[in-house]
Design a protein around this motif. Sequence first.
Motif, mmCIF file in Angstrom:
data_model
loop_
_atom_site.group_PDB
_atom_site.id
_atom_site.type_symbol
_atom_site.label_atom_id
_atom_site.label_comp_id
_atom_site.label_asym_id
_atom_site.label_seq_id
_atom_site.Cartn_x
_atom_site.Cartn_y
_atom_site.Cartn_z
ATOM 1 N N LEU A 1 28.260 6.776 -21.545
ATOM 2 C CA LEU A 1 28.286 6.538 -20.103
ATOM 3 C C LEU A 1 26.877 6.545 -19.514
ATOM 4 N N VAL A 2 26.089 7.538 -19.888
ATOM 5 C CA VAL A 2 24.715 7.632 -19.379
ATOM 6 C C VAL A 2 23.888 6.435 -19.839
ATOM 7 N N ARG A 3 24.042 6.065 -21.100
ATOM 8 C CA ARG A 3 23.286 4.922 -21.641
ATOM 9 C C ARG A 3 23.620 3.636 -20.887
ATOM 10 N N ALA A 4 24.906 3.393 -20.661
ATOM 11 C CA ALA A 4 25.308 2.163 -19.968
ATOM 12 C C ALA A 4 24.799 2.151 -18.527
ATOM 13 N N SER A 5 24.855 3.300 -17.858
ATOM 14 C CA SER A 5 24.433 3.373 -16.452
ATOM 15 C C SER A 5 22.942 3.073 -16.313
ATOM 16 N N ILE A 6 22.124 3.733 -17.129
ATOM 17 C CA ILE A 6 20.674 3.593 -16.990
ATOM 18 C C ILE A 6 20.201 2.222 -17.457
ATOM 19 N N ASN A 7 20.716 1.738 -18.579
ATOM 20 C CA ASN A 7 20.303 0.421 -19.055
ATOM 21 C C ASN A 7 20.687 -0.674 -18.077
ATOM 22 N N GLY A 8 21.846 -0.523 -17.446
ATOM 23 C CA GLY A 8 22.262 -1.518 -16.472
ATOM 24 C C GLY A 8 21.372 -1.537 -15.244
ATOM 25 N N LEU A 9 20.977 -0.380 -14.769
ATOM 26 C CA LEU A 9 20.182 -0.296 -13.542
ATOM 27 C C LEU A 9 18.726 -0.669 -13.760
ATOM 28 N N PHE A 10 18.198 -0.402 -14.956
ATOM 29 C CA PHE A 10 16.785 -0.679 -15.214
ATOM 30 C C PHE A 10 16.569 -1.892 -16.120
ATOM 31 N N GLN A 11 17.649 -2.664 -16.370
ATOM 32 C CA GLN A 11 17.561 -3.842 -17.232
ATOM 33 C C GLN A 11 16.842 -3.501 -18.542
ATOM 34 N N ALA A 12 17.267 -2.397 -19.132
ATOM 35 C CA ALA A 12 16.629 -1.912 -20.362
ATOM 36 C C ALA A 12 17.628 -1.971 -21.514
ATOM 37 N N ASN A 13 17.168 -1.562 -22.691
ATOM 38 C CA ASN A 13 18.028 -1.559 -23.876
ATOM 39 C C ASN A 13 17.733 -0.326 -24.732
ATOM 40 N N VAL A 14 17.646 0.828 -24.072
ATOM 41 C CA VAL A 14 17.397 2.079 -24.782
ATOM 42 C C VAL A 14 18.709 2.570 -25.381
ATOM 43 N N THR A 15 18.696 2.886 -26.658
ATOM 44 C CA THR A 15 19.930 3.275 -27.343
ATOM 45 C C THR A 15 20.292 4.734 -27.092
ATOM 46 N N ASP A 16 19.309 5.632 -27.199
ATOM 47 C CA ASP A 16 19.589 7.069 -27.079
ATOM 48 C C ASP A 16 18.818 7.633 -25.888
ATOM 49 N N ILE A 17 19.496 7.780 -24.772
ATOM 50 C CA ILE A 17 18.867 8.225 -23.526
ATOM 51 C C ILE A 17 18.596 9.721 -23.541
ATOM 52 N N MET A 18 19.476 10.503 -24.194
ATOM 53 C CA MET A 18 19.475 11.952 -24.019
ATOM 54 C C MET A 18 18.997 12.741 -25.241
ATOM 55 N N THR A 19 18.390 12.070 -26.203
ATOM 56 C CA THR A 19 17.948 12.786 -27.397
ATOM 57 C C THR A 19 16.880 13.819 -27.064
ATOM 58 N N GLY A 20 16.887 14.919 -27.814
ATOM 59 C CA GLY A 20 15.878 15.953 -27.624
ATOM 60 C C GLY A 20 14.727 15.852 -28.606
ATOM 61 N N TYR A 21 14.748 14.835 -29.465
ATOM 62 C CA TYR A 21 13.700 14.645 -30.474
ATOM 63 C C TYR A 21 12.796 13.503 -30.017
ATOM 64 N N ARG A 22 11.576 13.844 -29.587
ATOM 65 C CA ARG A 22 10.664 12.846 -29.031
ATOM 66 C C ARG A 22 9.229 13.184 -29.411
ATOM 67 N N ALA A 23 8.392 12.163 -29.360
ATOM 68 C CA ALA A 23 6.949 12.359 -29.498
ATOM 69 C C ALA A 23 6.278 11.740 -28.274
#
Length: 316
Positions: free
Chosen positions: A137-159
Amino acid sequence: MSEQIENPTVAVLLPCYNEEITIGKVVRDFRAALPNATVYVYDNNSTDRTAQIAAAEGAIVRKEPRQGKGNVIRAMFEDIDADVYVMADGDDTYPADAAPAMVAKILEGYDMVIGDRLSSTYFQENKRPFHNFGNRLVRASINGLFQANVTDIMTGYRAFSFTFVKTYPVLSRGFEVETEMTIHSLNNNLRLYEMPIQYRDRPAGSVSKLDTVGDGIKVMSTIFRMIREYKPLPFFGGLGLIIGLIGVILCGTVTAEFMHTGMVAHFPTLIGATMLVIAGLLLIITGIILDVIAKNNRKTYVIDANKLAYLKRQGR
């Protein structure tokens, strides 16, 4: 492409709350994967032996009294200086052996590397169906609003790069901070790279701190707030358009009645409809004004990021 950094400093950031079962292995794994990195464990009021175990394994342990993952990340970003930052959880759900590749991408010039769980094993490993639904749900909402294609919005593993860490305003206090990071990056057109990772569920005995309903509500409220701030024209303009159209339709019914009878029999309806039209116009105007402010804020962010990058180069 950014300039190559000789002998880059790397910091591994591990926010922790009651992770004594897993934190020792996590610290060992990251020290093995990134032998030249410094591992920091920020203990967020743990009542078990998390801090002692982490220190025994060679991590630098610091305390953060403000409860919540967002508060811990804010403290980490304020306190620690490095060329590259790797952030993970202390629950042993993320593979440390992916960290060198994530560091390499930051050194290539990316602002943030996202450890993508959803393209690999997350939906098989995660045993909480509402979490899976929430991620979609979060992925669809954010990608739709920002015309993006991010697969994992909420992951805690980042650099992260140094510039990202020092210019990112951490406003969230809890687990919604990862969603905030992603929206911030998309809004400011930062350089993102998604790297699929092999997610694994918590080992036996390790308990998740997530509250599916409570944290889900916080995440959705964060999305709502940030859309209002970062996308004010669609937000206020869309709301104004809906309210204005309702007012126009009501005005139309009163006008049609007047054309047939020569009388206005429903003055309250006419007054209410006129107020709705005015309110709709005011919301649209508000959206236009706030959209100009949001664009200026994005310009200011770019200028500040460029200044910080320049000062960092001068300080080497």
